[in-house]
Every structure is written in C-alpha cells, then in structure tokens.
Design a protein around this motif. Structure first.
Motif, short mmCIF file in Angstrom:
data_model
loop_
_atom_site.label_atom_id
_atom_site.label_comp_id
_atom_site.label_asym_id
_atom_site.label_seq_id
_atom_site.Cartn_x
_atom_site.Cartn_y
_atom_site.Cartn_z
N ASN A 98 0.81 -1.20 0.00
CA ASN A 98 0.00 0.00 0.00
C ASN A 98 0.85 1.26 0.00
O ASN A 98 0.37 2.33 0.36
CB ASN A 98 -0.95 0.01 1.21
N ARG A 99 2.13 1.12 -0.38
CA ARG A 99 3.00 2.29 -0.41
C ARG A 99 2.71 3.11 -1.66
O ARG A 99 2.36 2.57 -2.70
CB ARG A 99 4.46 1.84 -0.35
N LYS A 100 2.93 4.40 -1.57
CA LYS A 100 2.61 5.30 -2.68
C LYS A 100 3.62 5.12 -3.80
O LYS A 100 4.83 5.19 -3.58
CB LYS A 100 2.65 6.74 -2.18
N PRO A 101 3.13 4.91 -5.04
CA PRO A 101 4.06 4.77 -6.16
C PRO A 101 4.78 6.08 -6.43
O PRO A 101 4.26 7.16 -6.14
CB PRO A 101 3.14 4.40 -7.34
N PRO A 102 5.98 6.05 -6.97
CA PRO A 102 6.69 7.28 -7.31
C PRO A 102 6.00 7.99 -8.46
O PRO A 102 5.23 7.39 -9.21
CB PRO A 102 8.08 6.78 -7.72
N SER A 103 6.28 9.26 -8.60
CA SER A 103 5.70 10.02 -9.70
C SER A 103 6.31 9.56 -11.00
O SER A 103 7.39 8.95 -11.03
CB SER A 103 5.96 11.52 -9.50
N LEU A 104 5.62 9.88 -12.11
CA LEU A 104 6.12 9.48 -13.41
C LEU A 104 7.49 10.11 -13.65
O LEU A 104 7.75 11.23 -13.28
CB LEU A 104 5.14 9.90 -14.51
N VAL A 113 11.04 0.72 -7.09
CA VAL A 113 10.26 -0.51 -7.09
C VAL A 113 10.39 -1.21 -5.74
O VAL A 113 9.41 -1.70 -5.17
CB VAL A 113 10.74 -1.44 -8.22
N ALA A 114 11.62 -1.24 -5.20
CA ALA A 114 11.84 -1.88 -3.91
C ALA A 114 11.04 -1.20 -2.80
O ALA A 114 10.46 -1.86 -1.92
CB ALA A 114 13.33 -1.87 -3.57
N ARG A 115 10.98 0.15 -2.84
CA ARG A 115 10.23 0.89 -1.81
C ARG A 115 8.75 0.59 -1.88
O ARG A 115 8.08 0.36 -0.87
CB ARG A 115 10.48 2.39 -1.97
N VAL A 116 8.21 0.53 -3.10
CA VAL A 116 6.78 0.25 -3.26
C VAL A 116 6.46 -1.19 -2.86
O VAL A 116 5.44 -1.47 -2.23
CB VAL A 116 6.35 0.53 -4.72
N ALA A 117 7.35 -2.10 -3.19
CA ALA A 117 7.11 -3.50 -2.87
C ALA A 117 7.40 -3.82 -1.41
O ALA A 117 6.91 -4.83 -0.88
CB ALA A 117 7.96 -4.40 -3.77
N GLY A 118 8.22 -2.97 -0.77
CA GLY A 118 8.58 -3.24 0.61
C GLY A 118 9.61 -4.35 0.75
O GLY A 118 9.63 -5.09 1.73
N VAL A 119 10.49 -4.45 -0.26
CA VAL A 119 11.55 -5.46 -0.23
C VAL A 119 12.87 -4.78 -0.54
O VAL A 119 12.92 -3.58 -0.82
CB VAL A 119 11.28 -6.59 -1.26
N SER A 120 13.94 -5.54 -0.50
CA SER A 120 15.26 -4.97 -0.78
C SER A 120 15.47 -4.79 -2.27
O SER A 120 14.82 -5.44 -3.11
CB SER A 120 16.35 -5.88 -0.22
N ARG A 121 16.41 -3.91 -2.59
CA ARG A 121 16.77 -3.69 -3.99
C ARG A 121 17.31 -4.98 -4.59
O ARG A 121 17.03 -5.29 -5.76
CB ARG A 121 17.84 -2.59 -4.09
N ALA A 122 18.05 -5.75 -3.80
CA ALA A 122 18.62 -7.01 -4.30
C ALA A 122 17.52 -7.98 -4.71
O ALA A 122 17.63 -8.68 -5.72
CB ALA A 122 19.52 -7.63 -3.25
N THR A 123 16.44 -8.02 -3.93
CA THR A 123 15.33 -8.91 -4.26
C THR A 123 14.67 -8.49 -5.56
O THR A 123 14.36 -9.33 -6.42
CB THR A 123 14.29 -8.92 -3.12
N VAL A 124 14.48 -7.18 -5.73
CA VAL A 124 13.91 -6.69 -6.99
C VAL A 124 14.80 -7.09 -8.16
O VAL A 124 14.32 -7.56 -9.20
CB VAL A 124 13.73 -5.16 -6.95
N GLU A 134 6.47 -8.02 -8.76
CA GLU A 134 5.81 -7.88 -10.05
C GLU A 134 4.68 -6.86 -9.97
O GLU A 134 4.46 -6.07 -10.91
CB GLU A 134 5.29 -9.24 -10.51
N ASP A 135 3.95 -6.84 -8.86
CA ASP A 135 2.90 -5.83 -8.68
C ASP A 135 3.50 -4.42 -8.62
O ASP A 135 2.94 -3.46 -9.16
CB ASP A 135 2.10 -6.12 -7.41
N ALA A 136 4.64 -4.31 -7.95
CA ALA A 136 5.29 -3.01 -7.84
C ALA A 136 5.82 -2.54 -9.19
O ALA A 136 5.76 -1.34 -9.51
CB ALA A 136 6.43 -3.08 -6.82
N VAL A 137 6.35 -3.47 -9.97
CA VAL A 137 6.80 -3.12 -11.32
C VAL A 137 5.64 -2.56 -12.14
O VAL A 137 5.77 -1.55 -12.83
CB VAL A 137 7.43 -4.35 -12.01
N ALA A 138 4.49 -3.23 -12.05
CA ALA A 138 3.31 -2.76 -12.78
C ALA A 138 2.85 -1.41 -12.27
O ALA A 138 2.48 -0.52 -13.06
CB ALA A 138 2.19 -3.80 -12.67
N ALA A 139 2.85 -1.22 -10.93
CA ALA A 139 2.36 0.03 -10.35
C ALA A 139 3.25 1.22 -10.68
O ALA A 139 2.77 2.35 -10.84
CB ALA A 139 2.25 -0.12 -8.83
#
Length: 349
Positions: free
Chosen positions: A2-8, A16-27, A46-51
């Motif tokens: 439920n994190r806010k996506p970055p602006s365009l 992507v890592a911040r939106v997904a709530g995971v590490s950059r390495a995981t992304v 994958e949801d964060a990539v889409a968002a």
C-alpha cells in the motif's frame, strides 16, 4: 502493498523496492529471472513493477549480466532420414512444432525474452550453430532433436551452452530434459483397444532411430504381452502423413485380418485413413485406430481420432522455465521433468 508509487519519470530499482517493501537485491533477482525468490515476494515485486511502470534498462543490464535476453529454439534433424517432405516443409506443417513454440512463448514473452528459430541437419550446420552460440548471440537453447545418434546435445554440453532437450537424450549426456512417459502412453492405447474387444492389434511405429518411437513400440509390446496377446504386425513409419499411408499399405499386406492399429503419431494416423477406406475397411467398425500426441491432426481425421495426449504446451513451457533458471544460475544441478500422458477417446475406436 500500500505504499505510494513514485511520480512518473525515471523509475529506479530503489523505487520498485520501496513500493514492494523489499530490498533492492530482491527486486534485481526477480527482474533478472532468478527462480530462487519466494513466490509471494516475487508477486509483490511484479505488482510493484506494474504500479510504477518500471522499464528495465536492458542495454545497461546486458553490460552487467552479459546476457542478450534471447534464446534459440533449435530443431536438429538427422542427415540421412528418408522422408517424402523436405525438412522445412515438415517444420512448418507438423503440429508438434507449433505446440512447442506456443508453450515456450507463454513463458518467455512476459519476461521480455525473444526467441530465434534455428534449423540444423548436417555436420556443417551443427558446427556453425555451436560457433554462433559460443559467441554469445543468445543466452541458451531449447533443443528438439529426437535421433539417438545426433551429436548436438553432446556438443552443447561440451561447449557449456545452457540447454534443455525435448525428450530423454539417446546417449548418456549431461543435459537437462523434459519428456512424456512414452511407454505409459502406448499401454493406455493398447488397454483401450483390448477393452473395446479388439484382438488383432497392430502397431504403426515411428522412426526406430528415435527414442520416443522405440519407447512407444516397447510399451505396445509390453501391453500386448500383459494381455496374453500376439501382435498382429509392426511396420516402421516416419512420423509424416505420407509415411503413414505408405506404412499402412504395408501393414495391411502383412496382417490383412487386423482389427485395430495403434499409430505412433496423429499425423501418420491421418495418412492411414484413406488407405483403409480404399481397402474397404470401415473405421471403427472393421479397424479401430488410436494415435499419439492429441494434435490438430487428430481432429482433422474422419472420424475424429482417439489418441494418447502428451501435453506438449506444458512440456515446452517447463523446458523454457528450466532453461531460464539455468541461464541465471549456470551452476545449478541438471534437472529433468517427466509428464504423464492421458487417453482422449473420440470416434475412431
């Protein structure tokens, strides 16, 4: 999530890592196709990539990973195989190949991986292929080569090219593979025909320099022996429609009293039907037919063909998955997968 996506704008792995709530390495692992990421975490990424509308910088990534984001589908044919149709003609008319392409594309397309088709049928073309692969033009190979003596699987293993083979290798070769249980499929066909009261059952085999054809013949004979029955006859075909017609004429000469035929491919079965019709043999009243594959050729038969289904699309998808995993982690242990066939009963017997 439920994190806010970055602006365009220029979206980064960190976004992507911040939106997904995971590490950059995981992304990074998810985007690079690693198969070791937990499925739930992969879904978050994958949801964060889409968002975020994140688009990987493939040019920059290729400099780091040394990968091309492309694979080759290689079809290798025997040099001396005697068939009526040219190699390219069979490639584009046999339903088998289209089903394999469909299964592979279902896996690689969502990951942004491209596929090139390569055909080899002699020593020169094999040498050129291995040279092309050594130069890193593609990341790996899905290989279709069903002939026992084909040296290509061994050549790819020696060159350390990531590869997955369609079918069990005919020789002891360190290569991952995906296959259907061919013997079990033949047993299904024979059991069905015996259950329908057929007693003079013959087999129209595939090319016996191919492990799949050998396994289907072995399964046929094992099933006949288990029922305490003698085979009416066996004739070798070539997995083509024309070859099926030629072999059926020979089979009728060899066993004119046959009342059922287990045909080692649907395409060959399609060729047998006009021969049986011209011989005055009704299907299924006089001769019952069971094919193998459950391809579009089975539905082109008149009557529609009962057949053993091998799930080629699912098998091809598994080949692609194994290949992508091996490309990401070359040291991973070689793997195999065996799929179980099923019987599809239609009107031919």
């Amino acid at each position: 999530m439920n994190r806010k996506p970055p602006s365009l704008g220029s979206v980064t792995l960190e976004d992507v890592a911040r939106v997904a709530g995971v590490s950059r390495a995981t992304v990074s692992r998810v985007i690079n196709g690693s198969t070791t990421v937990d499925p739930a975490m992969r879904q978050l990424v994958e949801d964060a990539v889409a968002a975020t509308n994140y688009v990987p910088n493939r040019a920059a990534r290729s400099l780091v990973t040394r990968r091309t984001d492309s694979i080759a589908l290689v079809v290798s044919e025997a040099e001396s195989r005697h068939v009526a149709d040219p190699f390219l003609g069979r490639m584009f008319t046999d339903p088998f190949f289209g089903r394999v392409v469909t299964g592979v594309m279902e896996v690689i397309r969502p990951r942004g991986v491209q596929m090139v088709l390569m055909l080899v049928d002699d020593a020169d073309s094999r040498a050129h292929l291995v040279s092309y692969l050594r130069q890193g033009h593609v990341d790996g190979v899905v290989l279709i080569c069903g002939h026992i003596a084909d040296p290509l699987p061994g050549m790819l293993a020696e060159a350390q090219v990531p590869a997955v083979l369609s079918g069990r290798p005919g020789q002891t070769t360190p290569i991952s593979f995906v296959e259907a249980d061919q013997r079990a499929g033949a047993v299904l066909a024979v059991d069905h025909l015996v259950g329908r009261g057929r007693r003079r059952i013959a087999h129209l085999a595939g090319p016996l320099d191919m492990p799949s054809a050998q396994e289907r013949l072995t399964g046929f004979r094992q099933a006949m022996a288990a029922h305490g029955m003698q085979e009416a006859g066996v004739v070798e075909g070539d997995f083509t429609q024309h070859g099926g017609a030629v072999a059926m004429r020979e089979l009728l000469e060899q066993a004119p009293d046959l009342d059922a035929v287990f045909v080692a491919s649907d395409l060959m079965a399609l060729g047998t039907i006009p021969v049986l019709n011209r011989a005055g043999r009704r299907i299924p009243e006089d001769v019952a037919l069971v094919g193998f594959d459950d391809s579009s050729a089975a539905l082109a038969c008149d009557p529609p063909l009962s057949t053993v289904r091998q799930p080629l699309e699912e098998m091809a998808a598994r080949m692609a998955e194994l290949l992508l995993a091996r490309i990401v982690e070359p040291a991973e242990t070689l793997q195999s997968a065996v799929f179980h066939p099923t019987l599809v009963v239609r009107d031919s017997g």
